[in-house]
Design a protein around this motif. Structure first.
Motif, PDB file in Angstrom:
ATOM      1  N   ALA A   4      81.957  42.549  10.886  1.00 24.51           N
ATOM      2  CA  ALA A   4      81.507  42.035  12.181  1.00 24.51           C
ATOM      3  C   ALA A   4      80.118  41.418  12.086  1.00 24.51           C
ATOM      4  CB  ALA A   4      81.505  43.157  13.220  1.00 24.51           C
ATOM      5  N   LEU A   5      79.353  41.793  11.059  1.00 27.76           N
ATOM      6  CA  LEU A   5      77.972  41.328  10.944  1.00 27.76           C
ATOM      7  C   LEU A   5      77.870  39.941  10.324  1.00 27.76           C
ATOM      8  CD1 LEU A   5      76.271  44.661   9.864  1.00 27.76           C
ATOM      9  CD2 LEU A   5      76.710  43.782  12.162  1.00 27.76           C
ATOM     10  N   PHE A   6      78.989  39.430   9.773  1.00 35.04           N
ATOM     11  CA  PHE A   6      78.972  38.044   9.287  1.00 35.04           C
ATOM     12  C   PHE A   6      80.011  37.158   9.973  1.00 35.04           C
ATOM     13  CE2 PHE A   6      81.460  40.264   5.841  1.00 35.04           C
ATOM     14  CZ  PHE A   6      82.694  39.709   6.112  1.00 35.04           C
ATOM     15  N   SER A   7      80.888  37.730  10.752  1.00 36.23           N
ATOM     16  CA  SER A   7      81.900  36.956  11.469  1.00 36.23           C
ATOM     17  C   SER A   7      81.282  36.339  12.720  1.00 36.23           C
ATOM     18  CB  SER A   7      83.062  37.866  11.870  1.00 36.23           C
ATOM     19  OG  SER A   7      84.016  37.167  12.636  1.00 36.23           O
ATOM     20  N   PRO A   8      81.256  35.011  12.852  1.00 31.77           N
ATOM     21  CA  PRO A   8      80.612  34.374  14.007  1.00 31.77           C
ATOM     22  C   PRO A   8      81.098  34.907  15.353  1.00 31.77           C
ATOM     23  CG  PRO A   8      81.141  32.735  12.342  1.00 31.77           C
ATOM     24  CD  PRO A   8      81.767  34.013  11.889  1.00 31.77           C
ATOM     25  N   ARG A   9      82.399  35.127  15.480  1.00 29.68           N
ATOM     26  CA  ARG A   9      82.948  35.585  16.758  1.00 29.68           C
ATOM     27  C   ARG A   9      82.420  36.979  17.112  1.00 29.68           C
ATOM     28  NH1 ARG A   9      88.075  37.977  18.373  1.00 29.68           N
ATOM     29  NH2 ARG A   9      88.745  38.030  16.197  1.00 29.68           N
ATOM     30  N   PHE A  10      82.329  37.856  16.129  1.00 30.52           N
ATOM     31  CA  PHE A  10      81.869  39.208  16.412  1.00 30.52           C
ATOM     32  C   PHE A  10      80.354  39.297  16.505  1.00 30.52           C
ATOM     33  CE2 PHE A  10      86.204  40.244  15.632  1.00 30.52           C
ATOM     34  CZ  PHE A  10      86.417  41.414  16.352  1.00 30.52           C
ATOM     35  N   ARG A  11      79.640  38.426  15.800  1.00 26.38           N
ATOM     36  CA  ARG A  11      78.191  38.387  15.970  1.00 26.38           C
ATOM     37  C   ARG A  11      77.861  38.031  17.422  1.00 26.38           C
ATOM     38  NH1 ARG A  11      74.700  38.064  11.544  1.00 26.38           N
ATOM     39  NH2 ARG A  11      73.338  36.626  12.660  1.00 26.38           N
ATOM     40  N   ALA A  12      78.644  37.128  18.008  1.00 25.58           N
ATOM     41  CA  ALA A  12      78.434  36.755  19.407  1.00 25.58           C
ATOM     42  C   ALA A  12      78.720  37.944  20.326  1.00 25.58           C
ATOM     43  CB  ALA A  12      79.318  35.565  19.773  1.00 25.58           C
ATOM     44  N   LYS A  13      79.766  38.734  20.003  1.00 27.23           N
ATOM     45  CA  LYS A  13      80.073  39.919  20.805  1.00 27.23           C
ATOM     46  C   LYS A  13      78.945  40.942  20.722  1.00 27.23           C
ATOM     47  CE  LYS A  13      85.157  39.917  20.722  1.00 27.23           C
ATOM     48  NZ  LYS A  13      86.351  40.740  20.409  1.00 27.23           N
ATOM     49  N   ILE A  14      78.410  41.126  19.530  1.00 23.71           N
ATOM     50  CA  ILE A  14      77.316  42.075  19.339  1.00 23.71           C
ATOM     51  C   ILE A  14      76.099  41.648  20.153  1.00 23.71           C
ATOM     52  CG2 ILE A  14      75.649  42.901  17.629  1.00 23.71           C
ATOM     53  CD1 ILE A  14      78.005  42.828  15.592  1.00 23.71           C
ATOM     54  N   GLU A  15      75.773  40.370  20.107  1.00 22.03           N
ATOM     55  CA  GLU A  15      74.631  39.865  20.874  1.00 22.03           C
ATOM     56  C   GLU A  15      74.851  40.041  22.369  1.00 22.03           C
ATOM     57  OE1 GLU A  15      74.408  35.894  19.415  1.00 22.03           O
ATOM     58  OE2 GLU A  15      73.205  36.436  17.642  1.00 22.03           O
ATOM     59  N   ALA A  16      76.099  39.825  22.811  1.00 26.74           N
ATOM     60  CA  ALA A  16      76.415  39.985  24.240  1.00 26.74           C
ATOM     61  C   ALA A  16      76.231  41.428  24.698  1.00 26.74           C
ATOM     62  CB  ALA A  16      77.851  39.521  24.508  1.00 26.74           C
ATOM     63  N   CYS A  17      76.317  42.361  23.763  1.00 28.86           N
ATOM     64  CA  CYS A  17      76.115  43.783  24.084  1.00 28.86           C
ATOM     65  C   CYS A  17      74.650  44.197  23.968  1.00 28.86           C
ATOM     66  CB  CYS A  17      76.980  44.647  23.178  1.00 28.86           C
ATOM     67  SG  CYS A  17      78.762  44.506  23.509  1.00 28.86           S
ATOM     68  N   GLY A  18      73.793  43.232  23.650  1.00 28.91           N
ATOM     69  CA  GLY A  18      72.364  43.516  23.620  1.00 28.91           C
ATOM     70  C   GLY A  18      71.801  43.929  22.269  1.00 28.91           C
ATOM     71  N   TYR A  19      72.549  43.692  21.201  1.00 25.01           N
ATOM     72  CA  TYR A  19      72.082  44.066  19.860  1.00 25.01           C
ATOM     73  C   TYR A  19      71.924  42.822  18.994  1.00 25.01           C
ATOM     74  CZ  TYR A  19      73.393  48.863  21.105  1.00 25.01           C
ATOM     75  OH  TYR A  19      73.502  50.090  21.718  1.00 25.01           O
ATOM     76  N   ASP A  20      71.056  42.912  17.991  1.00 30.19           N
ATOM     77  CA  ASP A  20      70.830  41.829  17.039  1.00 30.19           C
ATOM     78  C   ASP A  20      71.655  42.121  15.785  1.00 30.19           C
ATOM     79  OD1 ASP A  20      69.913  40.153  15.014  1.00 30.19           O
ATOM     80  OD2 ASP A  20      67.840  40.167  15.728  1.00 30.19           O
ATOM     81  N   PRO A  21      72.664  41.296  15.465  1.00 33.13           N
ATOM     82  CA  PRO A  21      73.509  41.584  14.307  1.00 33.13           C
ATOM     83  C   PRO A  21      72.740  41.602  12.990  1.00 33.13           C
ATOM     84  CG  PRO A  21      73.998  39.409  15.207  1.00 33.13           C
ATOM     85  CD  PRO A  21      73.121  40.097  16.197  1.00 33.13           C
ATOM     86  N   ASP A  22      71.672  40.815  12.885  1.00 37.97           N
ATOM     87  CA  ASP A  22      70.880  40.833  11.654  1.00 37.97           C
ATOM     88  C   ASP A  22      70.126  42.156  11.508  1.00 37.97           C
ATOM     89  OD1 ASP A  22      71.627  38.283  10.739  1.00 37.97           O
ATOM     90  OD2 ASP A  22      70.173  37.324  12.061  1.00 37.97           O
TER      91      ASP A  22
END
Length: 377
Positions: free
Chosen positions: A198-216
């Motif tokens: 999920a930390l390199f998949s563009p679709r899931f990085r967007a989901k993570i950001e939408a939940c208020g977290y920074d995937p990096d």
């Protein structure tokens, strides 16, 4: 003390096998209330014994229970923790409309010493005789990602003030689990942790950001949690990790290369080996493997043979790809396996049962043609 296994082996497996009809029938009867849980266990033991014998026949140096005792590759393990709540939901995440199950943290996490997987391991070990048993469990960041970061239920009622607090309890939970397996006789343990995808998949990085977290930032969080979970691990126990991009009824979930996560993932020194998916173009090049530390003897297991389709790979092409990887990681630190299990869930991949044994024989034969020590355990 017995010698430590030379695992991961030159030809190895991820863990799961297609469920036989007897398992499907017994689980259906148990759910319907027609047989007891112990009667279900007896059917499982019969079928586990059969799949162990099949693994021995193909020449594997360590065997698994095929994951026959569980419905999901990950959730049955996590559901046995104190502090985890299971719920049903509908998803089309794998391109299939399906009712699945999820988890969220609803109270402080800890390991239950009566977790059924410990007894399951003992049963499998008894059936395996003198052959080592490889125990597979889902890794800690399946909880970090699914049960905390992406969980609306958790966001509504958070248990921990921050991810640092979560890290300590989650790591301690896994430390206790590792000790429990070691005490039960386990010497080969694998932490399957697809959450890294999920930390390199563009679709899931967007989901993570939408939940208020920074995937990096989560890349280091995932690494720190895993490092702490492996602190104090037994010296005579082989512990590996497996990371693929999703495997459900021959469908995948994540896309992208390992470059985003490789620096942190491959520097988790508590692992003896890394099983990585490399069966198609979504995997990208072997270049991210340059992040593997040069001052360790950790191995990379190249998942070059797919479990998603029935077509047998060209052995020469696989040997060519191994040679490509060996330009980055020395050949003596490489191994070969299928890219994932054959049945990450009870539904299984869309292949005939005979194909899984043909695939494993292919992996074995290629490994024997590449490494002189392929049959050493």
């Amino acid at each position: 003390m017995a010698d430590k296994l030379k695992a991961p082996f030159r030809y190895d497996i991820v863990g799961s096998f297609l469920r036989p009809q007897a398992i499907h029938d017994a689980r259906a009867s148990w759910k319907a209330g027609n047989i007891t849980f112990e009667q279900l266990h007896k059917v499982e033991d019969v079928e586990v014994a059969k799949v162990i014998e099949a693994q021995k026949q193909v020449g594997l140096h360590a065997v698994t229970d095929g994951e026959f005792r569980r419905r999901w590759w990950h959730l049955d393990w996590l559901a046995g923790f104190n502090g985890i709540k299971v719920y049903d939901f509908k998803t089309a995440g794998f391109g299939i409309e399906k009712v699945m199950q999820g988890t969220y943290v609803d109270s402080p996490l800890s390991f239950d010493p009566n977790h059924p997987f410990i007894e399951g391991f003992r049963r499998t070990q008894k059936l395996a005789g003198d052959t080592p048993v490889k125990q597979t469990i889902s890794g800690p960041n399946m909880i970090t990602l699914d049960s905390v970061v992406l969980s609306a239920q958790y966001a509504a009622n958070p248990v921990y003030a921050n991810l640092d607090e979560l890290r300590h309890d989650l790591a301690k939970t896994y430390q206790d689990a590792i000790k429990a397996f070691h005490d039960a006789g386990c010497r080969y343990l694998q932490l399957d942790d697809t959450s890294w995808g999920a930390l390199f998949s563009p679709r899931f990085r967007a989901k993570i950001e939408a939940c208020g977290y920074d995937p990096d930032e989560l890349i280091d969080v995932f690494g720190d949690i895993t490092d702490e979970a492996l602190e104090g691990r037994p010296d005579d126990m082989v512990i590996t990790t497996h990371m693929c991009k999703g495997n459900f009824m021959s469908h995948w979930l994540y896309e992208g290369t390992y470059e985003t996560i490789a620096r942190r993932l491959l520097n988790i020194r508590g692992f003896d080996g890394f099983f990585l998916e490399y069966d198609d173009e979504r995997s990208g090049s072997f270049e991210p493997l340059r992040h593997l530390p040069t001052d360790t003897d950790q191995r990379v297991v190249l998942g070059l043979v797919t479990t998603k389709t029935a077509e047998l790979e060209d052995p020469e092409r696989i040997r060519e790809r191994i040679a490509e990887a060996a330009k980055i990681v020395p050949l003596e630190r490489l191994c070969l396996s299928p890219q994932c299990g054959f049945s990450s869930t009870e539904e299984g991949n869309s292949i005939d049962p005979s194909v899984q044994w043909e695939k494993l024989a292919l992996v074995r034969d290629i490994a024997r043609s590449v490494w002189d020590d392929a049959d050493e355990a």
